[in-house]
Design an enzyme around this catalytic site. Structure first.
Site, mmCIF file in Angstrom:
data_model
loop_
_atom_site.group_PDB
_atom_site.id
_atom_site.type_symbol
_atom_site.label_atom_id
_atom_site.label_comp_id
_atom_site.label_asym_id
_atom_site.label_seq_id
_atom_site.Cartn_x
_atom_site.Cartn_y
_atom_site.Cartn_z
ATOM 1 N N HIS A 1 0.811 -1.284 -0.157
ATOM 2 C CA HIS A 1 -0.267 -0.010 -0.386
ATOM 3 C C HIS A 1 1.001 1.461 0.388
ATOM 4 O O HIS A 1 2.027 1.364 0.461
ATOM 5 C CB HIS A 1 -0.716 -0.042 1.545
ATOM 6 C CG HIS A 1 -2.236 -0.747 1.078
ATOM 7 N ND1 HIS A 1 -1.772 -1.779 1.756
ATOM 8 C CD2 HIS A 1 -3.358 -0.489 0.775
ATOM 9 C CE1 HIS A 1 -3.517 -2.745 1.146
ATOM 10 N NE2 HIS A 1 -3.785 -2.133 0.452
ATOM 11 N N LYS B 1 -0.874 4.812 4.753
ATOM 12 C CA LYS B 1 -1.584 4.155 4.821
ATOM 13 C C LYS B 1 -0.496 3.694 6.882
ATOM 14 O O LYS B 1 0.190 3.584 7.220
ATOM 15 C CB LYS B 1 -1.523 2.367 4.435
ATOM 16 C CG LYS B 1 -2.662 1.423 5.025
ATOM 17 C CD LYS B 1 -2.788 0.583 4.034
ATOM 18 C CE LYS B 1 -3.252 -0.485 4.855
ATOM 19 N NZ LYS B 1 -5.561 0.572 5.163
#
Ligand SMILES: NC(=O)c1ccc[n+]([C@@H]2O[C@H](COP(=O)([O-])OP(=O)(O)OC[C@H]3O[C@@H](n4cnc5c(N)ncnc54)[C@H](OP(=O)(O)O)[C@@H]3O)[C@@H](O)[C@H]2O)c1
Length: 254
Positions: free
Chosen positions: A132, A136
């Site tokens: 990600h 995040k």
């Protein structure tokens, strides 16, 4: 459909506001900061969609229950026991859809992982890598946790005991009854997941790559419309799409 969002400036909340006109949804946060007083926005809404912050979930559920509104929770990062307690406390009072990922393709990916875990024997070791963007906050993400839930359920393994989050040091040989879960964080990646089932003579890899945050927004609006007339209870996106059985239906774009 009038929708209350738990925030306006977050990455996903901005995408939901962009997508809303395409799905005939009206956003009614009223421009107020929901952290200060969400009550006016919730009172005028038909349903709540939550892409926010794990520590904000209990308070939001209390407001939802007070106003008797269904809620779609997309926020990730809750400890497993806290998430279970929230579902136990609030699902008898209001309808709750709670999924780690609302994208159509990801839910089909869950279905494929379930079939692979079922069809391949214990000599095929599952491992999971997720990737990600650098901002995040939680690790691993909710999608990875859901994948681990699915594999452990199919293999009838204890979810806590068999989950190995990253590996470091003199760890010894890998037990058969284990799923390794590894999180990478870098750049602008929307989300990627690779599930390995590695056997003695061959290896299967199932790969999912998200290309746009709109997939999450479209799925969350679909879940919000679905849950409007449902009874109190806990539902997941796979229930909504009919992907919990081997004979899954043909799906249309959301
Ligand atoms: N399930 C899925 O399909 C899916 C997909 C993608 C992301 N997510 C999850 O959705 C969540 C949000 O992601 P994001 O990238 O949009 O995060 P973000 O950019 O950091 O945005 C956070 C949002 O939460 C709001 N918020 C409400 N109460 C808060 C509180 N007490 N503390 C902090 N923020 C609060 C913020 O409000 P303001 O606007 O007022 O600042 C902001 O809009 C994360 O948990 C992420 O993992 C889920």
């Amino acid at each position: 459909m009038k929708v209350f969002l738990n925030g306006t400036q977050g990455r996903l909340n901005k995408t939901l506001q962009e997508v809303a006109p395409d799905v005939d949804a009206i956003i009614c946060t009223g421009g107020t900061n929901p952290r200060e007083n969400p009550n006016p926005g919730i009172a005028e809404s038909d349903v709540i969609i939550d892409f926010s912050y794990a520590k904000a979930t209990r308070s939001l559920l209390e407001h939802a229950a007070k106003h008797n509104k269904p809620i779609v929770i997309a926020t990730t990062g809750h400890p497993l026991d806290e998430r279970a307690a929230l579902i136990e406390d609030f699902s008898p009072r209001i309808p709750i859809v709670w999924s780690g990922n609302y994208a159509l393709g990801v839910n089909v990916f869950f279905y494929l992982v379930r079939q692979a875990a079922k069809l391949l024997g214990p000599e095929f070791h599952p491992e999971l890598v997720e990737l990600h963007h650098a901002r995040k906050k939680d690790s691993p993400g909710g999608t990875a946790e859901r994948i681990a839930d699915i594999i452990c359920k199919e293999r009838q393994w204890d979810r806590h005991a068999s989950s190995s989050y990253g590996r470091h040091g003199l760890i010894g040989a890998r037990p058969d009854e284990e799923i390794g879960i590894h999180a990478l964080r870098c750049g602008e990646v929307t989300g990627e997941h690779i599930v390995y089932f590695a056997g003695p003579h061959e290896r299967i890899e199932i790969v999912q790559r998200s290309q746009s945050k709109r997939s999450f927004a479209l799925g969350a609006f679909h879940a919000a419309r679905w849950v409007l007339d449902k009874k109190p209870g806990h539902y997941i996106m796979e229930d909504i799409l009919g992907l919990n059985t081997m004979d899954a239906p043909k799906l249309e774009a959301l």
